[in-house]
Design an enzyme around this catalytic site. Structure first.
Site, PDB file in Angstrom:
ATOM      1  N   HIS A  58      39.362  73.242  34.513  1.00 46.01           N
ATOM      2  CA  HIS A  58      39.249  74.074  33.695  1.00 46.01           C
ATOM      3  C   HIS A  58      38.914  74.930  34.836  1.00 46.01           C
ATOM      4  O   HIS A  58      37.280  75.424  34.637  1.00 46.01           O
ATOM      5  CB  HIS A  58      38.803  74.131  32.870  1.00 46.01           C
ATOM      6  CG  HIS A  58      39.634  74.900  31.726  1.00 46.01           C
ATOM      7  ND1 HIS A  58      39.224  74.516  30.645  1.00 46.01           N
ATOM      8  CD2 HIS A  58      39.183  75.894  31.860  1.00 46.01           C
ATOM      9  CE1 HIS A  58      39.937  75.280  30.151  1.00 46.01           C
ATOM     10  NE2 HIS A  58      39.637  76.858  30.605  1.00 46.01           N
ATOM     11  N   HIS A  60      38.536  79.152  36.320  1.00 46.60           N
ATOM     12  CA  HIS A  60      39.222  80.571  35.979  1.00 46.60           C
ATOM     13  C   HIS A  60      38.790  81.416  37.375  1.00 46.60           C
ATOM     14  O   HIS A  60      38.138  81.902  37.502  1.00 46.60           O
ATOM     15  CB  HIS A  60      39.377  81.266  34.449  1.00 46.60           C
ATOM     16  CG  HIS A  60      39.144  80.791  33.621  1.00 46.60           C
ATOM     17  ND1 HIS A  60      40.715  80.878  33.462  1.00 46.60           N
ATOM     18  CD2 HIS A  60      38.874  80.146  33.221  1.00 46.60           C
ATOM     19  CE1 HIS A  60      41.003  80.307  32.044  1.00 46.60           C
ATOM     20  NE2 HIS A  60      39.715  79.563  31.958  1.00 46.60           N
ATOM     21  N   ARG A  62      40.898  83.639  38.931  1.00 48.91           N
ATOM     22  CA  ARG A  62      40.554  85.119  38.830  1.00 48.91           C
ATOM     23  C   ARG A  62      41.558  85.859  39.482  1.00 48.91           C
ATOM     24  O   ARG A  62      42.081  86.983  40.153  1.00 48.91           O
ATOM     25  CB  ARG A  62      39.868  86.485  38.834  1.00 48.91           C
ATOM     26  CG  ARG A  62      38.455  85.866  37.962  1.00 48.91           C
ATOM     27  CD  ARG A  62      39.241  85.770  36.293  1.00 48.91           C
ATOM     28  NE  ARG A  62      38.224  85.659  35.411  1.00 48.91           N
ATOM     29  CZ  ARG A  62      38.578  85.031  33.910  1.00 48.91           C
ATOM     30  NH1 ARG A  62      39.835  84.575  33.695  1.00 48.91           N
ATOM     31  NH2 ARG A  62      37.895  85.201  32.930  1.00 48.91           N
ATOM     32  N   ASP A 150      46.097  77.899  28.600  1.00 45.46           N
ATOM     33  CA  ASP A 150      45.194  78.238  28.686  1.00 45.46           C
ATOM     34  C   ASP A 150      44.509  79.969  28.267  1.00 45.46           C
ATOM     35  O   ASP A 150      45.196  80.601  28.554  1.00 45.46           O
ATOM     36  CB  ASP A 150      43.708  77.913  29.829  1.00 45.46           C
ATOM     37  CG  ASP A 150      42.560  77.863  29.391  1.00 45.46           C
ATOM     38  OD1 ASP A 150      42.304  77.716  28.043  1.00 45.46           O
ATOM     39  OD2 ASP A 150      41.787  78.874  29.598  1.00 45.46           O
ATOM     40  N   HIS A 230      38.539  72.000  26.061  1.00 43.80           N
ATOM     41  CA  HIS A 230      37.587  72.171  26.168  1.00 43.80           C
ATOM     42  C   HIS A 230      36.983  72.572  24.366  1.00 43.80           C
ATOM     43  O   HIS A 230      37.284  72.840  23.678  1.00 43.80           O
ATOM     44  CB  HIS A 230      36.835  73.890  26.134  1.00 43.80           C
ATOM     45  CG  HIS A 230      37.887  74.387  26.063  1.00 43.80           C
ATOM     46  ND1 HIS A 230      39.253  74.693  25.232  1.00 43.80           N
ATOM     47  CD2 HIS A 230      38.213  75.504  27.086  1.00 43.80           C
ATOM     48  CE1 HIS A 230      39.892  76.099  25.021  1.00 43.80           C
ATOM     49  NE2 HIS A 230      39.559  76.741  26.293  1.00 43.80           N
ATOM     50  N   ASP A 303      35.153  75.420  32.365  1.00 42.44           N
ATOM     51  CA  ASP A 303      36.024  76.171  32.354  1.00 42.44           C
ATOM     52  C   ASP A 303      35.577  77.998  32.291  1.00 42.44           C
ATOM     53  O   ASP A 303      34.635  79.033  31.981  1.00 42.44           O
ATOM     54  CB  ASP A 303      35.352  76.479  30.421  1.00 42.44           C
ATOM     55  CG  ASP A 303      36.628  78.213  30.196  1.00 42.44           C
ATOM     56  OD1 ASP A 303      37.267  78.786  30.379  1.00 42.44           O
ATOM     57  OD2 ASP A 303      36.400  77.897  29.041  1.00 42.44           O
TER      58      ASP A 303
END
Lengths: 426, 311
Positions: A58, A60, A62, A150, A230, A303
């Protein structure tokens, strides 16, 4: 023949064994495990653990779209420093990861950076809008094995059912961000006493639990496999535990911040503590830890959600949710002392590699012939964050000023060191 | 005292101190020329990101009566509309040299966030549904003025209406309780926060049940959007259940007082003209607003110089 690397005097943690030895790496693979091995580069690992490299389900990253916050390269470097050799890239990019072109781009950028395997996840629905399915078969052909919207949960139960049915035919896994949107409008933090005092709209636990329940039941009738992202509440853990007891093909993850931080932190008015799902209570943390110990929760996932400073300088209600995680995950989890080191390796490497279906190259035992994706960490070293030295492009870490325990010393990706003595090599 | 951001931070001693100081300010306001040089050379900037009549005008009046210079920031004509961030806006105004910001914002916590970006004092003039400490000071002062009570021990205060979304309620519950009052909240459960078991209050859903017991009846404004959000089915129904009607006024004790922070929604929570309520203190609340805010500005910005003399 390429240069060889030898990791000296590490405690090797494998699934069924644990021993102190040297590990020799050549041509991208583990070439030898034994005593007094010689090689071109020697990496001291006395007092350290060597395990398969960590896999984050998980992250990110970007890119594309919000390179101001993070790029695939900077996120990969942050990952390497955290002991990761593979990152599952979340699809809420701009454009989102709902087409083969974007999936290929993300994977290629990952290869270009060359610091970890960047494993793009695909969207369940087009644009993550929750209205119609993304071209899941095309994306699966392009190598996607994990699909998620997500940031958004798929609200429409009928559409989610279709998605699970379709996924079953493709042999892929869907991952859900569980949040019933009608119950979290404008929500900033957990619905609790602290949120009552602050006059902030609450994000009630039931908003997560209703969707966990719904999706477990949809898995029951479709037989598709499903991963819960999560988890943050006690009841969610209980629901997943019961689902697993029934033999359903479900897995679940928890983040380091949901294991270590509580809702009261929002009373500092600092948006760095705003995250989705929100920080919860101490009793939720206890339940999540119990879920780690009894196997209800399969993985610890970061996350990792970088945001530029100016976005986190907005008000609590306007600031975007999310916090950094890649560089601190191990140190946070070990500092919490929730489980044994062996469990942590399972939760951060073996299990997530399997869930992401990259277990041929990641999460393998440290044994001759296996791909050399390895993490060497000192489980006792205490340290704290220097915000000026983060590899991530953003600085929204909630752990400033906290003492963390356990730090990555070396990371080996595809047989080459990406981190030596806590320093990124590229 | 550097900032005034919440009643909690102020504490009982701070609250009493400001109420005492307000007496001095009220005296100044009685003079033929209600102006003193106490804050000459000081600059107070009003930073109102939300509409306000009472709070903003009373702060500006208070600053002027203490001879401070005032700077008014108008969001609709400012560079905020060009996308300037709050932090940059605060930094820009700080660079011009201000001693205090009076801040109102729809978002909870803004006064605390701003304090990290400026050396000036921060006065919270309302942050979201969180705190409105000067309103609580005004209300405490007004009750004291009417009852001549130094503390509120044994006093029964009933707060009626949209507690959930009310910063006035949050500040007043803290302040009234600190002074010893017994606070009862009256609202439908949808207009109460989900968990208030830790607040020092009683809760009722029946206004008529608590009416005769109340020494102070504090009516809150009900915003019409609460209907669209499903907190109440209709304003008419709310008004029937929780509005102040002629009949309910008759049910009050003869010496019970009625308050409202304004602006009133006539026909909703106030079904009766406040001038028809014998012990309405609504006008005193507004009048005392200036004195209270003078006390706050003087406490935060004054150098202890005397309050006498003419400007």
């Amino acid at each position: 023949m390429s240069d060889s690397i030898v990791i000296k005097n590490a405690t090797i943690i494998n699934r069924t064994s644990q021993l102190v030895a040297d590990v020799k790496i050549e041509n991208g693979f583990v070439a030898e495990v034994g005593k007094n091995l010689k090689g071109d580069t020697l990496l001291d690992a006395s007092g350290c653990i060597v395990s398969s490299g960590f896999v984050d389900l998980h992250a990110h990253l970007r890119e594309p779209g919000k390179e101001e916050a993070e790029t695939i390269e900077t996120g990969s470097r942050a990952g390497a420093l955290g002991g990761y050799t593979a990152l599952v890239a979340m699809p809420n990019t701009d454009p989102p990861q709902d087409s083969v072109a974007v999936i290929d781009f993300v994977r290629e950028q990952g290869k270009r950076a060359g610091l970890v395997d960047v494993v793009p996840s695909g969207c369940i629905t087009l644009g993550r809008h929750g209205e119609s399915l993304a071209p899941m078969a095309e994306l699966a052909q392009a190598g996607v094995t994990l699909f998620t919207d997500d940031g958004n949960g798929v609200q429409d139960a009928a559409l989610m059912r279709r998605a699970l049915e379709y996924a079953k035919g493709l042999g892929v896994t869907l991952a859900q961000h569980c949040e019933v949107a009608e119950l979290t409008k404008g929500a900033v933090m957990n619905e609790c006493r602290c949120c009552t005092d602050l006059g902030l709209p609450g994000w009630p636990a039931i908003a997560e639990e209703l969707m966990v329940f719904r999706d477990i039941e949809l898995v029951r009738i479709t037989g598709a496999s499903m991963h819960f992202l999560h988890l943050s509440t006690k009841r969610s853990v209980e629901l997943v535990r019961a689902g697993k007891r029934d033999g359903l093909p479900i897995t679940a993850e928890v983040t380091p911040h949901h294991l270590s931080l509580t809702e009261e932190l929002l009373s500092s008015y600092n948006p760095v503590f705003k995250v989705n799902p929100p920080l919860r209570s101490t009793s939720d943390i206890q339940a999540l830890k119990a879920g780690l110990l009894d196997g209800t929760i399969d993985a610890i996932a970061t996350d990792h959600a970088p945001h530029p400073r100016r976005d986190k300088e907005m008000s609590l209600d306007m600031a975007p949710p999310g916090m950094l995680g890649l560089e601190t995950a191990l140190g946070v989890v070990l500092a919490e002392g929730a489980c044994e080191i062996r469990d942590i390796v399972a939760l951060m490497s073996w299990n997530p590699a399997k869930i992401a279906r990259i277990d041929k190259a990641h999460g393998c035992d440290v044994a001759v012939g296996n791909k050399a994706n390895l993490c060497v960490f000192d489980p006792e070293l205490t340290w704290s964050i220097d915000i000026n030295r983060l590899a991530s492009k953003s600085v929204n870490t909630p752990y400033l000023g906290r003492t963390l325990r356990g730090r990555v010393r070396h990371t080996i990706f595809n047989g080459l060191p990406t981190v030596i003595d806590g320093q990124a090599q590229r | 005292m550097k900032h005034l951001r919440s009643i909690d931070e102020l504490g009982l001693d701070g609250l009493n101190k400001l109420l005492q100081l307000t007496d001095h300010m009220a005296e100044i306001n009685q003079r033929p020329v209600p102006k003193v040089p106490a804050l000459r050379g000081r600059t107070v900037a009003s930073l109102f990101f939300e509409d306000s009549t009472r709070t903003r005008l009373s702060f500006e009046t208070a600053a002027k009566r203490l001879s401070a210079d005032t700077m008014t920031f108008n969001v609709s004509t400012s560079s905020v509309n060009k996308g300037e961030s709050l932090r940059d806006t605060v930094a820009t105004i700080t660079d011009m040299g201000v001693d205090a910001f009076v801040v109102r914002h729809k978002s909870v916590g803004i006064p605390w966030q701003i304090s990290a970006w400026t050396t000036a004092s921060i006065i919270n003039a309302g942050d979201g549904a969180h705190q409105h400490p000067t309103q609580a000071l005004v209300d405490c002062y007004t009750i004291r003025e009417a009852t001549h009570a130094q503390n509120f021990a044994g006093m029964k205060v009933t707060i009626v209406g949209d507690i959930k979304h009310s910063r006035v309620a949050r500040s007043n519950i803290q302040a009234f309780s600190m002074l010893g009052a017994k606070v009862t909240l009256v609202a439908p459960p949808t207009l109460l926060p989900p968990d208030i078991s830790h607040w020092p209050v009683d809760v009722s859903h029946d206004l008529d049940e608590v009416l005769a017991e109340s020494d102070v009846l504090y009516m809150l404004r009900l915003q019409s959007e609460r209907m669209a959000q499903g907190h109440v089915p209709t304003l008419r129904e709310y008004s029937e259940q929780y509005g102040l009607t002629q009949k309910r006024v008759m049910g009050l004790r003869s010496n019970a007082i009625v308050m409202h922070p304004g602006p009133m929604n006539r026909g909703v929570e106030m079904q009766i003209d406040p001038s028809d309520v014998k012990n309405s203190l609504i006008h005193r609340q507004v009048a005392n607003g200036v004195s209270v805010r003078m006390a706050v500005l003087f406490e935060l910005l004054g150098s202890g110089s005397n309050l006498g003399g003419q400007a």
